[in-house]
Design an enzyme around this catalytic site. Structure first.
Site, PDB file in Angstrom:
ATOM      1  N   SER A 122       0.801  -1.223   0.000  1.00  0.00           N
ATOM      2  CA  SER A 122       0.000   0.000   0.000  1.00  0.00           C
ATOM      3  C   SER A 122       0.831   1.269   0.000  1.00  0.00           C
ATOM      4  O   SER A 122       0.312   2.347  -0.236  1.00  0.00           O
ATOM      5  CB  SER A 122      -0.956   0.007   1.195  1.00  0.00           C
ATOM      6  N   LYS A 159       0.567   4.067   6.896  1.00  0.00           N
ATOM      7  CA  LYS A 159      -0.171   4.928   5.947  1.00  0.00           C
ATOM      8  C   LYS A 159       0.229   6.373   6.160  1.00  0.00           C
ATOM      9  O   LYS A 159       0.740   6.748   7.200  1.00  0.00           O
ATOM     10  CB  LYS A 159      -1.688   4.813   6.199  1.00  0.00           C
TER      11      LYS A 159
END
Lengths: 206, 206
Positions: A122, A159
DNA sequence: TGACAACATGGTCAAACAACCATATTTTAG
DNA sequence: CTAAAATATGGTTGTTTGACCATGTTGTCA
């Protein structure tokens, strides 16, 4: 530094080895190891002092390596960090080497720094790949826009954290997967900001 | 390990500190530092031995840290590597910590390994960003398809190296810049393969 | 050839040292 | 309250240690 004879080199190496294991050798121990008289060692050690390799802290087992020699050793220990590489020169020639760094020194780490192995893609567009280790500094909050580690649904995720008025946006960085931002309420019980990503290490590049 | 009293802890810490500087303290030195009688130290050291923190190598200044305690210290020294992170637990709780690693250990480095600071974006798609340090293992040749460091026109470049029949292809990895492969003749005098990239380190992620 | 550095032996000595004894006080745990 | 553990002192003893002396050998360099 002034060059050493073979015997002196041997003795010095033995001393370094002992010091590495945290027990400065007595002259007699050295003598025993090389099957010499204590006095032969006394002399050889004198040479090593005169040549600036050893220093005497006084007292029994007072041998220490001189700063100059420690520095010389560091060049063998740490990884050489190359600056601009000149053509023609052997790659590890002195003029190429900017400094010698231990990897520890690269991150000036405090007690609350840890590594976390990344699984998933990600964050590939930020250069954080599957299998990398991120260096995380524990922190309860993360500046908006920084990359952080968030504990979410029993899972630690890396993230980019964007703090908005009533929610926090967790933005992945994967062009291929589309940027599916996940929003969480601020102060959600099931969510915990664990820390801030301050580095990334990749081993085993093939 | 068995817990220590405050005094014992103090003494132990002093000993560890001394050992770090490569000079095992004599009992009298410890005594002097804490303004105690030699014998008080003798006793405290006895406790530390009994509790398994210290080992005696015999002879003068024979104090050593026990293996068990060295291991315990390593947990403070190396960075904790977290495996699966459980919710609820404090992040550095024992069940989360997989092992403690020194960064040195991440790369099992040999003498001919060095760091090179990357400038430029030509390998961003491989997760090697501008400002990263690549860990390079010296090698005169690089397996086809591997990422290598090549000395080319007085400049060290990091590229994917593809060995072809009569030439070597240096392939960048930057989608935005287009993949402008550069071809060089094999055995070109002005070109030298310097080594193979085996790792990548990024510090100062903001 | 002669001087000198390096390497080696054996011996002496005073200081530093760990170990241990007797003993006393303070702290901790039951 | 009491016993045990921990902490402390002072003193003794035999060993380990660095320093130093006298002396001898070997290899190198001028």
């Amino acid at each position: 530094m002034e060059p050493l004879t073979e015997k002196q080199q041997q003795i010095l190496e033995f001393i370094v080895e002992c010091l590495r294991e945290n027990h400065p050798p007595s002259q007699r121990e050295i003598a025993g190891h090389f099957k010499l008289a204590q006095n032969a060692v006394y002399q050889l050690v004198s040479y090593l002092k005169k040549k600036g390799y050893l220093v005497d802290a006084g007292g029994h087992r007072g041998l220490r390596l001189s700063e100059a020699y420690v520095e010389e050793l560091a060049e063998t220990e740490g990884m050489p960090l190359l600056g601009r590489v000149a053509a023609g020169e052997p790659i590890l020639a002195e003029e190429n080497v900017e400094s010698y760094v231990t990897l520890e020194a690269l991150f000036n780490r405090s007690k609350d720094t840890f590594l976390l192995k990344v699984s998933g893609d990600s964050m590939v567009d930020e250069g954080i790949l599957d299998g990398d280790y991120v260096v995380v500094k524990s922190a309860a909050r993360v500046g908006s826009g920084q990359i952080g580690v968030v504990l979410l649904d029993d899972e630690a995720t890396v993230k980019r954290v964007v703090v908005q008025k009533h929610r926090i946006a967790l933005k992945p960085a994967n062009r291929k997967a589309g940027y599916k931002t996940r929003y969480i309420k601020r102060f959600d019980k099931d969510v915990r900001i664990v820390g801030k990503v301050i580095g990334c290490i990749r081993t085993d590049i093939r």
